[in-house]
Design an enzyme around this catalytic site. Structure first.
Site, PDB file in Angstrom:
ATOM      1  N   CYS A  43       0.842  -1.290   0.075  1.00 45.22           N
ATOM      2  CA  CYS A  43      -0.010   0.227   0.096  1.00 45.22           C
ATOM      3  C   CYS A  43       0.852   1.479   0.023  1.00 45.22           C
ATOM      4  O   CYS A  43       0.469   2.337  -0.716  1.00 45.22           O
ATOM      5  CB  CYS A  43      -0.943  -0.095   1.277  1.00 45.22           C
ATOM      6  SG  CYS A  43      -2.115  -1.323   1.317  1.00 45.22           S
TER       7      CYS A  43
ATOM      8  N   SER B  16       8.808   1.965   7.807  1.00 46.78           N
ATOM      9  CA  SER B  16       7.065   1.991   7.346  1.00 46.78           C
ATOM     10  C   SER B  16       6.492   3.339   8.060  1.00 46.78           C
ATOM     11  O   SER B  16       7.009   4.107   8.639  1.00 46.78           O
ATOM     12  CB  SER B  16       6.762   0.858   8.219  1.00 46.78           C
ATOM     13  OG  SER B  16       7.065  -0.378   7.692  1.00 46.78           O
TER      14      SER B  16
END
Length: 475
Positions: free
Chosen positions: A50, A109
Site C-alpha cells: 500500500c 514504514s
C-alpha cells in the site's frame, strides 16, 4: 554486477501515484519477465505494498539498470518518466542492502515497527522465485534480509512501538472525549499484543501472576471514523474495536481496501465525498492515508460542527505528513492529537531506544553481509588462479617426463613434489592476501588485478558457487 533498488513510497509520492504504480500478485510475473528481459537487468524482485513500490535488481551497469527499472515503473504506472522522476529514489550496492534491511525491520514504514512488511517481503521473494527471476546474489540478499527482520522482531521491542502509539492515541482521545471515567472495566490485552506484535509482548494478554489486568474500554459506545485503509488504518480499526467502539466507518480512496478492513474488524464503508457528514456523526476521527497534502481541511470540519450540538470531537492524525489541517485546533470543542504528541505521551525515550536498537542491529548485519559478499566474489578468482597454476604445472611435468624418461618412480616423485611446492609457495602470499583484502572497501579491485596479471578466464569454475547465506549463518 551490482545491486540496485529503484522505487517510490509514502515519503516521496502521493497515494494516488502509489496506487497507479502498484503491482498485483497476478501482474507480478509479467513485470518480472519484462525486467529480466531488459538489457541491463539479470535478476529482479518487485515489492509492492500500500505504501511502496520498489524493484530490487542485480544489474550489469548502474546507469543502464536505473534506466531499465525506471522505464518499467513508468510503464506500470502510466506516468511519463519526466513526471515520475521527482518521486523516485535509487540505492546502490551497500545502500541498497541497508535500505532493504531497514524496510524489512519496519524502520521505513509509515508506522515504525509494523511487522506486516516482513510477510510482504517474504511474499515478494517467493513470487520472484516462482517466476524464475531471482538467484545468486539477489537471492542471498533477500534470505539475509528475512533473517534480519525476524531478529529485529524477536530480539527487540520494535513491534510494540507502532502498536503502542495507536493504543496511547485511543487512550488520549478517550480522555479528551471524557469517556474514560464512565467506561466499563474489563480484562484487556497489553498494548501491542494481538495487534501484529511478534516481539516479547506477542502472545501475552496483559496478565500477571494474580490474573489479568483490569482496564476500562476507553471507546465504549463511541462512533469512530477512519480515513485511510492501509496497514495503519487496519491496526487503528482493530484497536478501536477492542477499545469498545460501537460503530466504525471507513473512508478510503480505494473502496476495495476499505471493504477489506471492514470485513476484518467490522464496520461500514463510505466515500471520501461523505467526510463532512461522517465527521458530524463521529466522536473520534483517525486519519492515516499517507497523502502528501491535507485530507481533512479546516472548512470541512467547521461545516460539520454546525450539526453536532456542541459534542466534543477528537482528531487522531497518524499520518506523516499530516492528513488533518492543524488549524482545526482553534475550532470550539475540537481536539487534535498528532504523532509527535503521541510519542511524548508514550515515552519518547523508550520508542527512540527501540528504534536505535534495531538500527544498530541493521548496521551490524549490513556490514556482515557486505563482508561475506566480497569474500564470495573473490573466491572464484582464487580458485581460477589455483586451477591455472595446476594446469601449468601439469603441462610442464608432462614435458619434463618426456625429457627424463630414465627417472624411476621415487626420483620422479621428488621432482614433481619440488615443482608443486615452488608453485604453492609463490601463490600462497597473493591468494591469502587477496582474501584478507576482500573484506575491505574496494576489495573487488584486488581480485580484478589478479585476473589481469595472470590472464585468468572470466568464467567462474564449476566448483565455485555462492553460498546460501541463511544456512551459513546457522551453521
Amino acid at each position: 554486477m551490482s545491486l540496485l533498488v529503484v522505487g517510490l513510497n509514502h515519503r516521496t509520492a502521493p497515494t494516488s501515484l502509489l496506487e497507479q504504480a502498484s503491482v498485483s500478485a497476478t501482474d507480478a510475473p509479467k513485470v518480472l519477465h519484462d525486467l529480466i528481459a531488459a538489457t541491463h537487468v539479470s535478476e529482479a524482485i518487485v515489492l509492492s505494498t500500500c505504501n511502496r513500490i520498489e524493484i530490487y535488481a542485480e544489474v550489469e551497469t548502474f546507469h543502464g539498470g536505473v534506466a531499465d527499472i525506471s522505464d518499467q515503473i513508468s510503464r506500470i504506472s502510466g506516468i511519463d518518466l519526466a513526471d515520475l522522476a521527482a518521486h523516485l529514489y535509487v540505492h546502490h550496492d551497500a545502500r541498497a542492502v541497508g535500505h532493504l534491511f531497514s524496510v524489512v525491520c519496519g524502520l521505513d514504514s509509515m508506522l515504525v515497527g509494523e511487522s506486516q512488511i516482513l510477510g510482504q517481503v517474504r511474499g515478494a521473494f517467493r513470487g520472484a522465485q516462482a517466476a524464475g527471476s531471482v538467484s545468486g546474489e539477489l537471492s542471498a540478499l533477500f534470505q539475509a534480509a528475512l533473517r534480519v527482520g525476524k531478529r529485529a522482531h524477536s530480539e527487540t521491542s520494535i513491534d510494540a512501538a507502532g502498536a503502542s502509539i495507536v493504543a496511547v492515541g485511543i487512550q488520549l482521545a478517550a480522555s479528551s472525549l471524557g469517556m474514560l471515567a464512565e467506561a466499563p472495566a474489563v480484562p484487556v490485552a497489553a498494548p501491542g499484543a494481538g495487534a501484529g506484535a511478534r516481539g516479547p509482548a506477542a502472545g501475552q494478554a496483559g496478565a500477571t501472576d494474580c490474573g489479568p489486568e483490569i482496564e476500562p474500554l476507553p471507546l465504549a459506545g463511541a462512533r469512530v471514523l477512519l480515513v485511510g485503509a492501509g496497514a495503519v488504518g487496519s491496526l487503528a480499526a482493530q484497536t478501536a474495536r477492542r477499545a469498545g467502539a460501537a460503530d466504525i466507518v471507513i473512508a478510503n480512496r480505494t473502496p476495495a481496501r476499505a471493504a477489506r478492513v471492514a470485513d476484518l474488524h467490522g464496520g461500514r464503508v463510505v466515500g471520501l465525498t461523505d467526510l463532512t457528514h461522517e465527521i458530524t456523526m463521529a466522536d473520534l476521527v483517525i486519519s492515516s492515508t499517507g497523502a502528501t497534502g491535507l485530507v481533512v481541511e479546516h472548512d470541512a470540519v467547521a461545516a460539520a460542527l454546525a450539526g453536532r450540538g456542541g459534542r466534543p470531537l477528537v482528531f487522531l492524525d497518524l499520518a506523516l505528513p499530516h492528513d488533518i489541517d492543524p488549524a482545526v485546533r482553534a475550532l470550539p470543542g475540537v481536539s487534535l492529537l498528532d504523532l509527535e504528541a503521541l510519542r511524548v505521551a508514550l515515552d519518547g525515550a523508550q520508542v527512540a531506544h527501540d528504534v536505535e536498537a534495531v538500527r544498530s542491529l541493521v548496521a551490524a548485519e549490513v556490514a556482515g553481509f557486505l563482508d561475506r559478499r566480497r569474500a564470495v566474489r573473490v573466491a572464484p578468482t582464487v580458485v581460477a588462479l589455483r586451477a591455472h597454476a595446476d594446469s601449468v604445472v601439469h603441462g610442464e611435468l608432462a614435458r619434463l617426463h618426456t625429457r627424463l624418461p630414465d627417472l624411476d618412480d621415487r626420483e620422479w616423485d621428488l621432482v614433481e613434489g619440488a615443482v608443486r611446492r615452488v608453485v604453492d609457495k609463490l601463490l600462497h602470499a597473493p591468494t591469502v592476501r587477496v582474501q584478507q583484502l576482500a573484506g575491505a572497501p574496494g576489495g573487488d579491485s584486488y581480485a580484478e588485478a589478479l585476473r589481469e596479471l595472470f590472464d585468468l578466464p572470466r568464467e567462474v569454475p564449476a566448483v565455485v558457487s555462492a553460498p546460501d547465506l541463511d544456512l551459513v549463518e546457522r551453521s
